[in-house]
Design an enzyme around this catalytic site. Sequence first.
Site, mmCIF file in Angstrom:
data_model
loop_
_atom_site.group_PDB
_atom_site.id
_atom_site.type_symbol
_atom_site.label_atom_id
_atom_site.label_comp_id
_atom_site.label_asym_id
_atom_site.label_seq_id
_atom_site.Cartn_x
_atom_site.Cartn_y
_atom_site.Cartn_z
ATOM 1 N N GLU A 101 38.796 34.948 48.542
ATOM 2 C CA GLU A 101 40.083 34.559 47.954
ATOM 3 C C GLU A 101 40.765 33.589 48.913
ATOM 4 O O GLU A 101 40.709 33.774 50.134
ATOM 5 C CB GLU A 101 40.929 35.825 47.801
ATOM 6 C CG GLU A 101 42.288 35.597 47.176
ATOM 7 C CD GLU A 101 43.099 36.897 47.109
ATOM 8 O OE1 GLU A 101 43.091 37.653 48.103
ATOM 9 O OE2 GLU A 101 43.740 37.154 46.085
ATOM 10 N N LYS A 136 42.668 36.751 38.254
ATOM 11 C CA LYS A 136 43.082 38.049 38.824
ATOM 12 C C LYS A 136 44.112 38.734 37.929
ATOM 13 O O LYS A 136 45.137 38.137 37.585
ATOM 14 C CB LYS A 136 43.675 37.796 40.210
ATOM 15 C CG LYS A 136 43.969 39.043 41.030
ATOM 16 C CD LYS A 136 44.574 38.636 42.375
ATOM 17 C CE LYS A 136 44.721 39.762 43.361
ATOM 18 N NZ LYS A 136 45.430 39.320 44.585
ATOM 19 N N CYS A 178 40.191 40.813 45.223
ATOM 20 C CA CYS A 178 41.079 41.444 46.199
ATOM 21 C C CYS A 178 41.765 42.719 45.687
ATOM 22 O O CYS A 178 41.119 43.746 45.552
ATOM 23 C CB CYS A 178 42.082 40.389 46.673
ATOM 24 S SG CYS A 178 42.968 40.817 48.180
HETATM 25 O O1 LIG Z 1 48.366 34.308 48.484
HETATM 26 C C1 LIG Z 1 47.364 33.598 48.419
HETATM 27 O O2 LIG Z 1 47.383 32.382 48.670
HETATM 28 C C2 LIG Z 1 46.068 34.254 48.062
HETATM 29 N N1 LIG Z 1 46.300 35.585 47.560
HETATM 30 C C3 LIG Z 1 46.347 36.688 48.318
HETATM 31 O O3 LIG Z 1 46.182 36.620 49.512
HETATM 32 C C4 LIG Z 1 46.577 38.026 47.635
HETATM 33 C C5 LIG Z 1 47.942 38.037 47.017
HETATM 34 S S1 LIG Z 1 49.280 37.909 48.135
HETATM 35 N N2 LIG Z 1 46.400 39.100 48.578
HETATM 36 C C6 LIG Z 1 46.093 40.335 48.209
HETATM 37 O O4 LIG Z 1 45.917 40.645 47.025
HETATM 38 C C7 LIG Z 1 45.974 41.366 49.334
HETATM 39 C C8 LIG Z 1 45.662 42.763 48.838
HETATM 40 C C9 LIG Z 1 45.700 43.760 49.920
HETATM 41 O O5 LIG Z 1 45.841 43.460 51.085
HETATM 42 C C10 LIG Z 1 45.561 45.202 49.567
HETATM 43 O O6 LIG Z 1 45.266 45.550 48.414
HETATM 44 O O7 LIG Z 1 45.758 46.032 50.466
#
Ligand SMILES: O=C(O)CNC(=O)[C@H](CS)NC(=O)CCC(=O)C(=O)O
Length: 305
Positions: free
Chosen positions: A63, A138, A181
């Site tokens: 990701e 997602k 993720c």
């Molecule tokens: O923001 C971006 O540019 C790319 N997207 C992400 O990094 C995403 C959304 S903020 N991260 C997660 O889903 C972390 C999940 C996690 O850490 C958990 O489930 O514990």
Amino acid sequence: MFRCIVGSLAWRLRIRLQNRMSHSLAAVCQVTATPDKEANFSACKQLVEEAKQRGASMVFLPEGFDYIGSSREETLSLSESLTGDTVSRYTQLARKLDVWLSLGGFHERGPKWETDRRIYNSHIIINEKGDIVSVYRKSHLFDVELPEKGVSLKESAFTIPGSSLVSPVQTPIGKIGLGICYDLRFPELSLALQRHGAEILTYPSAFTVATGAAHWEVLLRARAIETQCFVLAAAQVGQHHEKRSSYGRALAVDPWGEVLGDCGGEKPGMVLVEIDLDKVSSTRRNMPVQQHRRDSDFYDGVEKT
Ligand SMILES: O=C(O)CNC(=O)[C@H](CS)NC(=O)CCC(=O)C(=O)O
């Protein structure tokens, strides 16, 4: 004459085995993306080239392989459409190297970008000819506040949740079910993909350091054990910019729940793993949990006491 026939059979068998082996090597990568798209592409390209050289037929990137922005504004402004420069460079790379790619979470401009400035978080599968064969958006967004752990992210502030799961994709290493993720935390999704034929589940990720340390390996192994699928999880690792770091430990797990490869929590790299689909069939044959599962009415209807 006899020796000649035996020799030729042995030779053919060896070629068959070699083909089979080389067709089922997966490279699970980890990178440290920053807001610099050019630098990220060049780092990912190097990993893809190395993976191909080492015999991989499919390469998995995490990701945010395209970039990790340092603010909501930056994340939005760097986004592109599927027909933009970034995806087209990857389709060319796949074609040139004759390799399949899983691009684990692309910041894709949404259908009403001009008016709402919202994006999807999209997992793209590209075949060895350079065609996009599947896009999964997602569906569970990471809106989470853990004040005592210093975690505060609100993905829905800039991302639109995808509206459906996508059918598992047939690839040279097996049939792949797509997640991204945070989706990892929802066993309903992995079970649904398994029911639709997945042999391999993928969770390209950018896990936070705190949640990764507590949950990452346990969740990945649990999803593998429950579904009796291989689970491949490319990952972001290390510091992306002054405000954000990721846990790393890109992992490959087999259908019994055993960890086959682990990229560690330090730096970019990859693990190469053999995807032997016989492990899927034998695990499912020996312990047929999917057949033992009751129908959904059973779990919905709790007897009143
Ligand atoms: O923001 C971006 O540019 C790319 N997207 C992400 O990094 C995403 C959304 S903020 N991260 C997660 O889903 C972390 C999940 C996690 O850490 C958990 O489930 O514990």
